[in-house]
Design a protein around this motif. Structure first.
Motif, PDB file in Angstrom:
ATOM      1  N   ARG A 135     -45.724 -10.875 104.228  1.00 39.20           N
ATOM      2  CA  ARG A 135     -45.046 -10.672 105.502  1.00 39.20           C
ATOM      3  C   ARG A 135     -44.480 -11.986 106.015  1.00 39.20           C
ATOM      4  NH1 ARG A 135     -48.941  -7.759 109.536  1.00 39.20           N
ATOM      5  NH2 ARG A 135     -47.296  -8.540 110.863  1.00 39.20           N
ATOM      6  N   GLY A 136     -43.454 -11.872 106.863  1.00 45.44           N
ATOM      7  CA  GLY A 136     -42.919 -13.037 107.565  1.00 45.44           C
ATOM      8  C   GLY A 136     -41.832 -13.753 106.803  1.00 45.44           C
ATOM      9  N   ARG A 137     -41.512 -14.925 107.304  1.00 44.02           N
ATOM     10  CA  ARG A 137     -40.434 -15.731 106.725  1.00 44.02           C
ATOM     11  C   ARG A 137     -40.913 -16.352 105.420  1.00 44.02           C
ATOM     12  NH1 ARG A 137     -36.791 -19.851 110.123  1.00 44.02           N
ATOM     13  NH2 ARG A 137     -35.544 -20.645 108.424  1.00 44.02           N
ATOM     14  N   PRO A 138     -40.043 -16.366 104.373  1.00 45.41           N
ATOM     15  CA  PRO A 138     -40.467 -16.958 103.098  1.00 45.41           C
ATOM     16  C   PRO A 138     -40.658 -18.465 103.233  1.00 45.41           C
ATOM     17  CG  PRO A 138     -38.189 -16.228 102.980  1.00 45.41           C
ATOM     18  CD  PRO A 138     -38.717 -15.786 104.290  1.00 45.41           C
ATOM     19  N   ARG A 139     -41.569 -19.009 102.424  1.00 45.47           N
ATOM     20  CA  ARG A 139     -41.844 -20.447 102.465  1.00 45.47           C
ATOM     21  C   ARG A 139     -40.702 -21.221 101.828  1.00 45.47           C
ATOM     22  NH1 ARG A 139     -46.733 -22.362 103.823  1.00 45.47           N
ATOM     23  NH2 ARG A 139     -48.295 -20.774 104.267  1.00 45.47           N
ATOM     24  N   LYS A 140     -40.528 -22.488 102.287  1.00 45.48           N
ATOM     25  CA  LYS A 140     -39.502 -23.338 101.690  1.00 45.48           C
ATOM     26  C   LYS A 140     -39.939 -23.706 100.281  1.00 45.48           C
ATOM     27  CE  LYS A 140     -37.556 -25.620 105.699  1.00 45.48           C
ATOM     28  NZ  LYS A 140     -37.298 -26.916 106.325  1.00 45.48           N
ATOM     29  N   MET A 141     -38.963 -23.768  99.383  1.00 45.02           N
ATOM     30  CA  MET A 141     -39.262 -24.129  98.002  1.00 45.02           C
ATOM     31  C   MET A 141     -39.433 -25.643  97.909  1.00 45.02           C
ATOM     32  SD  MET A 141     -39.300 -21.233  96.545  1.00 45.02           S
ATOM     33  CE  MET A 141     -39.339 -21.670  94.845  1.00 45.02           C
ATOM     34  N   ALA A 142     -40.291 -26.080  97.000  1.00 44.94           N
ATOM     35  CA  ALA A 142     -40.509 -27.516  96.809  1.00 44.94           C
ATOM     36  C   ALA A 142     -39.287 -28.115  96.151  1.00 44.94           C
ATOM     37  CB  ALA A 142     -41.740 -27.736  95.950  1.00 44.94           C
ATOM     38  N   ARG A 143     -38.958 -29.351  96.511  1.00 46.89           N
ATOM     39  CA  ARG A 143     -37.784 -30.019  95.917  1.00 46.89           C
ATOM     40  C   ARG A 143     -38.094 -30.423  94.479  1.00 46.89           C
ATOM     41  NH1 ARG A 143     -33.931 -32.949  99.772  1.00 46.89           N
ATOM     42  NH2 ARG A 143     -34.153 -31.644 101.579  1.00 46.89           N
ATOM     43  N   PRO A 144     -37.115 -30.206  93.611  1.00 46.60           N
ATOM     44  CA  PRO A 144     -37.359 -30.596  92.210  1.00 46.60           C
ATOM     45  C   PRO A 144     -37.417 -32.115  92.075  1.00 46.60           C
ATOM     46  CG  PRO A 144     -35.115 -29.825  92.473  1.00 46.60           C
ATOM     47  CD  PRO A 144     -35.811 -29.598  93.785  1.00 46.60           C
ATOM     48  N   THR A 145     -38.255 -32.577  91.168  1.00 49.46           N
ATOM     49  CA  THR A 145     -38.352 -34.028  90.926  1.00 49.46           C
ATOM     50  C   THR A 145     -38.003 -34.282  89.474  1.00 49.46           C
ATOM     51  OG1 THR A 145     -40.683 -33.773  90.408  1.00 49.46           O
ATOM     52  CG2 THR A 145     -40.134 -34.357  92.674  1.00 49.46           C
ATOM     53  N   GLY A 146     -37.087 -35.217  89.240  1.00 49.27           N
ATOM     54  CA  GLY A 146     -36.697 -35.592  87.877  1.00 49.27           C
ATOM     55  C   GLY A 146     -35.876 -34.509  87.205  1.00 49.27           C
ATOM     56  N   GLY A 147     -35.455 -34.749  85.940  1.00 50.69           N
ATOM     57  CA  GLY A 147     -34.721 -33.744  85.195  1.00 50.69           C
ATOM     58  C   GLY A 147     -33.231 -33.887  85.377  1.00 50.69           C
ATOM     59  N   LEU A 148     -32.469 -32.968  84.725  1.00 51.23           N
ATOM     60  CA  LEU A 148     -31.019 -33.056  84.748  1.00 51.23           C
ATOM     61  C   LEU A 148     -30.430 -32.723  86.119  1.00 51.23           C
ATOM     62  CD1 LEU A 148     -30.183 -31.356  81.350  1.00 51.23           C
ATOM     63  CD2 LEU A 148     -30.021 -33.774  81.931  1.00 51.23           C
ATOM     64  N   GLY A 149     -30.931 -31.713  86.768  1.00 49.18           N
ATOM     65  CA  GLY A 149     -30.341 -31.281  88.035  1.00 49.18           C
ATOM     66  C   GLY A 149     -30.941 -31.986  89.237  1.00 49.18           C
ATOM     67  N   ALA A 150     -31.661 -33.063  89.001  1.00 46.44           N
ATOM     68  CA  ALA A 150     -32.346 -33.731  90.106  1.00 46.44           C
ATOM     69  C   ALA A 150     -31.339 -34.458  90.975  1.00 46.44           C
ATOM     70  CB  ALA A 150     -33.361 -34.714  89.562  1.00 46.44           C
ATOM     71  N   SER A 151     -31.697 -34.616  92.212  1.00 46.51           N
ATOM     72  CA  SER A 151     -30.808 -35.325  93.129  1.00 46.51           C
ATOM     73  C   SER A 151     -31.053 -36.812  92.979  1.00 46.51           C
ATOM     74  CB  SER A 151     -31.067 -34.880  94.558  1.00 46.51           C
ATOM     75  OG  SER A 151     -32.397 -35.196  94.902  1.00 46.51           O
ATOM     76  N   THR A 152     -30.018 -37.579  93.161  1.00 48.90           N
ATOM     77  CA  THR A 152     -30.133 -39.027  93.065  1.00 48.90           C
ATOM     78  C   THR A 152     -29.910 -39.619  94.435  1.00 48.90           C
ATOM     79  OG1 THR A 152     -27.793 -39.229  92.575  1.00 48.90           O
ATOM     80  CG2 THR A 152     -29.282 -39.048  90.699  1.00 48.90           C
ATOM     81  N   THR A 153     -30.521 -40.742  94.660  1.00 47.83           N
ATOM     82  CA  THR A 153     -30.412 -41.370  95.967  1.00 47.83           C
ATOM     83  C   THR A 153     -29.500 -42.576  95.850  1.00 47.83           C
ATOM     84  OG1 THR A 153     -32.667 -40.704  96.413  1.00 47.83           O
ATOM     85  CG2 THR A 153     -31.724 -42.353  97.866  1.00 47.83           C
ATOM     86  N   THR A 154     -28.517 -42.624  96.744  1.00 46.84           N
ATOM     87  CA  THR A 154     -27.653 -43.792  96.806  1.00 46.84           C
ATOM     88  C   THR A 154     -28.076 -44.614  97.994  1.00 46.84           C
ATOM     89  OG1 THR A 154     -26.037 -42.660  98.147  1.00 46.84           O
ATOM     90  CG2 THR A 154     -25.724 -42.549  95.767  1.00 46.84           C
ATOM     91  N   SER A 155     -27.390 -45.704  98.207  1.00 48.27           N
ATOM     92  CA  SER A 155     -27.793 -46.591  99.298  1.00 48.27           C
ATOM     93  C   SER A 155     -27.564 -45.962 100.661  1.00 48.27           C
ATOM     94  CB  SER A 155     -27.037 -47.918  99.199  1.00 48.27           C
ATOM     95  OG  SER A 155     -25.652 -47.670  99.337  1.00 48.27           O
TER      96      SER A 155
END
Length: 183
Positions: A135-155
């Motif tokens: 029941r209720g609002r679905p939980r937020k999914m955990a952010r992926p770490t590493g791998g090809l589709g991972a997000s990169t951080t710029t300055s």
């Protein structure tokens, strides 16, 4: 020094004058206060100075005692054969006179204190709704770490899986061209 209202000997008591006025006017739904007052003034003429206040007081007393019925701003004599008029809303439940009402002690204000000697209560078992989904609002999914589709951080900003930075793009400044001055 108290002020006294002089009643002339020819005036009958107010309740008697009121009942006589209602009978004489003989209106279908009863008579209102102003018509009763006008009848009394025309019939008896010499009324006391506080006539309107006296009339109001006597009408309310007669209404409370049951000598008059007040309905839709009119006063009338009660009809013994007529059923009682119902007010607005749901009628109250009939009370059984033979059944005594239980008397409970007055409860104190606020939440009752916990019993320190009571055994701990077991944890509640969650019941499923039957559809398999929680029941209720679905939980937020955990952010992926590493791998090809991972997000990169710029300055300055974070880039997402699509390669674009988040937010509004920076303002593009035009390149400066050197201007040669000829003499």
């Amino acid at each position: 020094m108290a002020t006294e209202v002089h009643k002339s000997p020819s005036l009958p008591p107010y309740p008697q004058m009121i009942l006589k006025a209602i009978e004489a006017l003989n209106e279908e739904n009863g008579s209102n206060k102003s018509s009763i007052s006008k009848y009394m003034e025309s019939t008896y003429g010499d009324l006391p100075a506080g006539h309107s206040q006296l009339l109001s007081d006597h009408l309310s007393r007669m209404k409370d005692s049951g000598q008059l019925v007040f309905w839709k701003n009119n006063y009338s004599k009660p009809n013994p054969n007529a059923p009682p008029r119902r007010g607005r809303g749901r009628p109250p439940k009939p009370k059984d006179p033979l059944q005594p009402r239980p008397v409970y002690p007055a409860r104190p204000r606020g939440r009752p204190p916990k019993d320190p000697n009571a055994p701990p209560t077991p944890a509640k078992v969650k019941m499923s709704s039957g559809s398999g989904k929680p029941r209720g609002r679905p939980r937020k999914m955990a952010r992926p770490t590493g791998g090809l589709g991972a997000s990169t951080t710029t300055s300055a900003t974070t880039t997402t899986a699509t390669g674009r930075p988040r937010g509004r793009p920076p303002k593009v400044k035009p390149a400066l061209n050197e201007v040669s001055v000829q003499q």
